[in-house]
Design a protein around this motif. Structure first.
Motif, PDB file in Angstrom:
ATOM      1  N   GLN A  17       0.825  -1.215   0.000  1.00 44.35           N
ATOM      2  CA  GLN A  17       0.000   0.000   0.000  1.00 44.35           C
ATOM      3  C   GLN A  17       0.856   1.261   0.000  1.00 44.35           C
ATOM      4  N   ASP A  18       1.931   1.275   0.771  1.00 50.36           N
ATOM      5  CA  ASP A  18       2.806   2.449   0.814  1.00 50.36           C
ATOM      6  C   ASP A  18       3.390   2.756  -0.559  1.00 50.36           C
ATOM      7  N   HIS A  19       3.878   1.725  -1.252  1.00 49.42           N
ATOM      8  CA  HIS A  19       4.484   1.951  -2.561  1.00 49.42           C
ATOM      9  C   HIS A  19       3.437   2.251  -3.630  1.00 49.42           C
ATOM     10  N   GLU A  20       2.258   1.672  -3.507  1.00 47.88           N
ATOM     11  CA  GLU A  20       1.178   2.004  -4.450  1.00 47.88           C
ATOM     12  C   GLU A  20       0.733   3.455  -4.268  1.00 47.88           C
ATOM     13  N   ARG A  21       0.720   3.922  -3.029  1.00 46.32           N
ATOM     14  CA  ARG A  21       0.338   5.313  -2.768  1.00 46.32           C
ATOM     15  C   ARG A  21       1.395   6.269  -3.339  1.00 46.32           C
ATOM     16  N   LEU A  22       2.671   5.905  -3.215  1.00 42.14           N
ATOM     17  CA  LEU A  22       3.745   6.756  -3.723  1.00 42.14           C
ATOM     18  C   LEU A  22       3.892   6.678  -5.241  1.00 42.14           C
ATOM     19  N   ASN A  23       3.420   5.595  -5.833  1.00 39.35           N
ATOM     20  CA  ASN A  23       3.556   5.368  -7.271  1.00 39.35           C
ATOM     21  C   ASN A  23       2.209   4.941  -7.861  1.00 39.35           C
ATOM     22  N   PRO A  24       1.222   5.830  -7.868  1.00 41.24           N
ATOM     23  CA  PRO A  24      -0.139   5.444  -8.263  1.00 41.24           C
ATOM     24  C   PRO A  24      -0.272   4.996  -9.713  1.00 41.24           C
TER      25      PRO A  24
END
Length: 71
Positions: A26-33
Motif C-alpha cells: 500500500q505504501d508503494h502504491e500510494r507513492l507510485n499510483p
C-alpha cells in the motif's frame, strides 16, 4: 520505467507478515499510483519461511515498481 529495491522486515507469525506485506504494498502504491508494485521474498524464500515460538523471523523483501506504460 522500472525501479527495484529491497527492504528488511521482521515478523513473529504469518498474520503479522501478511499485515506487513500489505502495508509495504500500500505504501508503494500510494507513492507510485501510476505503477504496478510487485513483491518477492528474497531471503528466505516464501516456501522456506517457518515461524518458531518465541523467535522473530527476519525477511528480505524485493520490491519491483513497474510503470504501467512499460507493460
Amino acid at each position: 520505467m522500472m525501479t527495484t529495491m529491497t527492504t528488511i522486515t521482521f515478523a513473529n507469525n504469518q498474520k503479522e507478515l501478511d499485515r506487513k506485506i500489505e502495508q509495504i504494498t500500500q505504501d508503494h502504491e500510494r507513492l507510485n499510483p501510476e505503477s504496478t508494485v510487485e513483491l518477492s521474498f528474497l531471503n528466505p524464500k516464501l516456501e522456506e519461511i517457518h515461524f518458531l515460538p518465541h523467535h522473530t523471523t527476519q525477511l528480505l523483501i524485493g520490491i519491483r515498481i513497474v510503470a504501467n506504460d512499460d507493460k
